[in-house]
Enzyme design. Structure first.
Site, mmCIF file in Angstrom:
data_model
loop_
_atom_site.group_PDB
_atom_site.id
_atom_site.type_symbol
_atom_site.label_atom_id
_atom_site.label_comp_id
_atom_site.label_asym_id
_atom_site.label_seq_id
_atom_site.Cartn_x
_atom_site.Cartn_y
_atom_site.Cartn_z
ATOM 1 N N LYS A 196 0.863 -1.182 0.000
ATOM 2 C CA LYS A 196 0.000 0.000 0.000
ATOM 3 C C LYS A 196 0.898 1.230 0.000
ATOM 4 C CE LYS A 196 -3.782 2.277 2.471
ATOM 5 N NZ LYS A 196 -4.660 2.220 3.660
ATOM 6 N N LYS A 248 -2.094 -1.504 -3.735
ATOM 7 C CA LYS A 248 -2.977 -0.333 -3.679
ATOM 8 C C LYS A 248 -2.114 0.916 -3.750
ATOM 9 C CE LYS A 248 -6.533 1.741 -0.716
ATOM 10 N NZ LYS A 248 -7.256 1.644 0.570
#
Length: 325
Positions: A196, A248
């Protein structure tokens, strides 16, 4: 007789192109992120994410049923509490908005879809960080793990099939796995937000959850310049027992999705985040791009890069387009 090789032969008709298409996108591969807000009287459209709503518990149930009927593979639920504190107490409260909404959805939907929940503190803290803080304001990794464990168990007991720890704390997957197993939730899965990134594209999401964050999350989210680091994070999460791993954002990190897919022996997810959504919607509303074609092209590119699962705010609408085609 040049050219002897004519690849255009395989593009001559829609039927031919369909026959030789290498990458598919199906509704079952899409997960719909949804937001539920405590104390809301009616669903409220998020200004920076047109077409996406903060839901009441009742409107959430109705929208979730529609998503399942559209064929989406799963739902990822985020909660927006009425009150926040320094340690994110609402995250572990069995009657907190996220856990209450999870119970609603599990009662409504049963096992007809995969019910996922965000296992992170940022929505619940008054400082907006993904963990608890030390006296000098740093995010305390190990103290945060304790809360994540409690949060994961509360979500499993509320009905989540899968918990999604997104805080990027070191050791979070192993700690949560142990907490779930010790509480008797061995069948509850863990979707690791393994890579992320500290992206500039989270802004609309922070509107959606009414984030209290001041500053940034660069001490725990990844540097956008680093790809090898993502593979290391994935390898660690796999060793700790992750059932799925995720990258992400999605579109700016398709190279990372490919690298992760090459090393992962579990399903790989990619989250097409709020800023990606907002950019396409803004361009389409200005008439600069074809909205449907662009959405499907972005989803195809994420799948082509190696993602087995795509979290996208277009999941329901795209499912209708795919089935129509």
């Amino acid at each position: 007789m040049f050219p002897a090789h004519r690849p255009r032969r395989l593009r001559t008709t829609p039927a031919m192109r369909r026959l030789v298409s290498e990458t598919t996108v199906r509704p079952r591969q899409l997960v719909l992120p949804m937001f539920v807000k405590e104390g809301l009287a009616a669903p409220t459209e998020i200004q920076s994410m047109p077409g996406v709503y903060q839901h009441t518990r009742e409107s959430l149930r109705k929208a979730a049923v529609e998503a399942v009927q559209a064929g989406v593979g799963g739902i990822m639920l985020f909660g927006v509490p009425a009150e926040r504190d320094a340690v994110g107490s609402g995250a572990t409260d069995p009657d907190g908005i996220l856990n209450a909404a999870l119970r609603d959805l599990r009662h409504e939907l049963g096992d007809s879809t995969v019910l996922m929940s965000d296992c992170c503190l940022d929505e619940f803290t008054d400082h907006g960080h993904c963990g608890v803080l030390t006296p000098d304001g740093a995010v305390d990794n190990d103290a945060t793990l304790e809360v994540y464990g409690e949060m994961a168990v509360a979500q499993a007991e509320a009905g989540a099939h899968v918990v999604g720890p997104s805080g990027m704390m070191d050791g979070q997957i192993g700690f949560i796995r142990n907490a779930l197993d010790e509480a008797g939730h061995a069948d509850t899965g863990v979707l690791a937000y393994s890579a992320k990134y500290a992206s500039a594209l989270y802004g609309p999401f922070r509107d959606a959850v009414e984030s209290q964050l001041q500053g940034d999350r660069k001490t725990y989210q990844q540097d956008p310049a680093n790809a090898r680091e993502a593979v290391r994070e994935v390898t660690l999460d796999l060793a700790e027992g992750a059932d799925m791993v995720m990258v992400k954002p999605a579109l700016p990190y398709l190279d990372v999705v490919r690298a992760v897919a090459e090393v992962s022996d579990v399903p790989v997810a990619a989250y097409q985040i709020s800023g990606e959504y907002a950019m396409v919607e803004a361009a389409a509303r200005n008439g600069w791009i074809d909205r449907e074609r662009t959405v499907l092209e972005t989803l195809t590119s994420i799948r082509r890069a190696g993602a087995d699962i795509v979290l996208t705010y277009w999941a329901v609408e795209a499912s209708g387009w795919l089935d129509r085609g």
